[in-house]
Design a protein around this motif. Structure first.
Motif, PDB file in Angstrom:
ATOM      1  N   GLU A   1     -19.200  18.099  12.625  1.00 37.73           N
ATOM      2  CA  GLU A   1     -17.814  18.182  12.961  1.00 37.73           C
ATOM      3  C   GLU A   1     -17.451  19.115  14.234  1.00 37.73           C
ATOM      4  O   GLU A   1     -16.529  19.936  14.368  1.00 37.73           O
ATOM      5  CB  GLU A   1     -17.030  18.626  11.840  1.00 37.73           C
ATOM      6  CG  GLU A   1     -17.141  17.825  10.787  1.00 37.73           C
ATOM      7  CD  GLU A   1     -16.420  18.020   9.522  1.00 37.73           C
ATOM      8  OE1 GLU A   1     -16.066  19.312   9.274  1.00 37.73           O
ATOM      9  OE2 GLU A   1     -15.949  17.235   8.793  1.00 37.73           O
ATOM     10  N   LYS A   2     -18.530  19.179  15.284  1.00 31.44           N
ATOM     11  CA  LYS A   2     -18.300  19.940  16.470  1.00 31.44           C
ATOM     12  C   LYS A   2     -17.637  18.892  17.375  1.00 31.44           C
ATOM     13  O   LYS A   2     -17.917  17.799  17.562  1.00 31.44           O
ATOM     14  CB  LYS A   2     -19.734  20.247  17.248  1.00 31.44           C
ATOM     15  CG  LYS A   2     -20.506  20.986  16.295  1.00 31.44           C
ATOM     16  CD  LYS A   2     -20.063  22.412  15.792  1.00 31.44           C
ATOM     17  CE  LYS A   2     -20.919  23.039  14.814  1.00 31.44           C
ATOM     18  NZ  LYS A   2     -22.145  23.712  15.482  1.00 31.44           N
TER      19      LYS A   2
ATOM     20  N   ARG B   1     -10.720  15.023  17.709  1.00 29.45           N
ATOM     21  CA  ARG B   1     -11.784  15.966  18.127  1.00 29.45           C
ATOM     22  C   ARG B   1     -12.903  15.422  19.116  1.00 29.45           C
ATOM     23  O   ARG B   1     -13.691  16.306  19.372  1.00 29.45           O
ATOM     24  CB  ARG B   1     -12.530  16.729  16.627  1.00 29.45           C
ATOM     25  CG  ARG B   1     -11.234  17.282  16.013  1.00 29.45           C
ATOM     26  CD  ARG B   1     -11.849  17.948  14.694  1.00 29.45           C
ATOM     27  NE  ARG B   1     -12.909  19.026  14.939  1.00 29.45           N
ATOM     28  CZ  ARG B   1     -12.600  20.306  15.052  1.00 29.45           C
ATOM     29  NH1 ARG B   1     -11.241  20.549  15.131  1.00 29.45           N
ATOM     30  NH2 ARG B   1     -13.643  21.250  15.404  1.00 29.45           N
TER      31      ARG B   1
ATOM     32  N   LYS C   1     -14.278  26.407  15.795  1.00 29.10           N
ATOM     33  CA  LYS C   1     -15.609  26.774  15.321  1.00 29.10           C
ATOM     34  C   LYS C   1     -16.429  27.838  15.413  1.00 29.10           C
ATOM     35  O   LYS C   1     -17.591  28.025  14.835  1.00 29.10           O
ATOM     36  CB  LYS C   1     -16.696  25.532  15.991  1.00 29.10           C
ATOM     37  CG  LYS C   1     -15.996  24.021  15.894  1.00 29.10           C
ATOM     38  CD  LYS C   1     -15.453  23.494  14.325  1.00 29.10           C
ATOM     39  CE  LYS C   1     -16.995  23.158  13.634  1.00 29.10           C
ATOM     40  NZ  LYS C   1     -16.679  22.854  12.102  1.00 29.10           N
TER      41      LYS C   1
ATOM     42  N   ASP D   1     -20.637  25.324  19.572  1.00 34.75           N
ATOM     43  CA  ASP D   1     -19.311  25.161  19.193  1.00 34.75           C
ATOM     44  C   ASP D   1     -18.870  23.750  19.737  1.00 34.75           C
ATOM     45  O   ASP D   1     -17.759  23.584  19.089  1.00 34.75           O
ATOM     46  CB  ASP D   1     -18.426  26.351  19.395  1.00 34.75           C
ATOM     47  CG  ASP D   1     -19.015  27.519  18.992  1.00 34.75           C
ATOM     48  OD1 ASP D   1     -19.150  27.773  17.773  1.00 34.75           O
ATOM     49  OD2 ASP D   1     -19.287  28.582  19.595  1.00 34.75           O
TER      50      ASP D   1
ATOM     51  N   CYS E   1     -13.127  23.786  20.334  1.00 39.29           N
ATOM     52  CA  CYS E   1     -14.551  24.641  20.081  1.00 39.29           C
ATOM     53  C   CYS E   1     -14.294  25.931  19.514  1.00 39.29           C
ATOM     54  O   CYS E   1     -15.192  26.487  18.756  1.00 39.29           O
ATOM     55  CB  CYS E   1     -15.091  24.473  21.505  1.00 39.29           C
ATOM     56  SG  CYS E   1     -15.478  22.915  21.950  1.00 39.29           S
TER      57      CYS E   1
END
Length: 236
Positions: free
Chosen positions: A100-101, A203, A235, A55, A232
């Motif tokens: 996109e973590k 992010r 996610k 995540d 995180c």
């Protein structure tokens, strides 16, 4: 469910074991995340599979970064670097960005993040006359904050800390030189060494100091890790 946060681990000191400092692990645990160590591998294709299961990604401090990656020859003041480890972390960074973590990059982490996204480094800030204050304090007291950092307004760090200036601990001789175009500068030291950066969406955050060793004594460091773990969590 707690977010799974990968932390890179290396075996450059002892080929029999993969290691990362416990301070990074404890900082994630204290902030509500589940730390997962990612062992170094030369199988770069495996990095995509690893990131898919995470995540978020935390890039810790460590050894120097190979100047080959930004097309320079090594200065005599450059320290040990391992090109394959650099490539491994770069692949993890690019996969995390693609998926996109969230990424939190600390010390060496901010440097490899910058190189991965197209920036360059000072190989040695003293040799290249970039520094006029001490950036490499004694490691005997890692939670001692020694020099100031000015935060740029309208940044994640400024919104978290609500201060124009903070004090940080500092253990580095390399630093960001030309910042990657996809990153925004968010903090500088008095001698204008870049101390923090972030992506436009906030992010991805990189800091040159070591908030993981300050988390038990400094409320700002707690805020930074809590912010990262909350990102995180989204996610999960």
């Amino acid at each position: 469910m707690k977010p799974l946060i990968g932390i890179t681990a290396y075996n450059y000191q002892d080929n029999a074991s993969f290691v990362t400092k416990s301070t990074y692990i404890n900082a994630i645990l204290l902030s509500g995340g589940t730390p997962i160590l990612i062992p170094y591998t030369t199988d770069l294709m495996e990095c995509r599979n690893i990131v898919e299961k995470l995540d978020g990604l935390l890039l810790p401090g460590g050894i120097d970064i190979s100047p080959r990656l930004y097309k320079e020859e090594p200065l005599k003041e450059a320290g040990m670097s391992i090109h394959n480890i650099d490539l491994y972390e770069i692949r993890l960074i690019l996969e995390a960005k693609k998926q996109e973590k969230p990424i939190l990059a600390i010390c060496r982490g901010i440097q490899i993040l910058n190189v991965a996204l197209g920036g360059t480094l000072y190989q040695d800030i003293d040799a290249q006359k970039a520094a006029t204050i001490c950036h490499n304090q004694s490691i005997s007291i890692r939670d001692e904050m020694t020099h100031s950092v000015s935060l740029i307004s309208d940044s994640v760090l400024y919104r978290l800390y609500q201060q124009d200036k903070i004090y940080v601990n500092s253990y580095h001789h390399q630093a960001v030189k030309d910042l990657a175009k996809t990153l925004l500068p968010t903090a500088y030291s008095l001698d204008h060494i870049l101390e923090a950066c972030e992506s436009e969406d906030g992010r991805i955050i990189g800091v040159q100091w070591h908030p993981e060793t300050l988390i038990n004594t400094d409320k700002n460091s707690k805020k930074l890790f809590q912010y990262f773990v909350e990102l995180c969590q989204e996610k999960c």
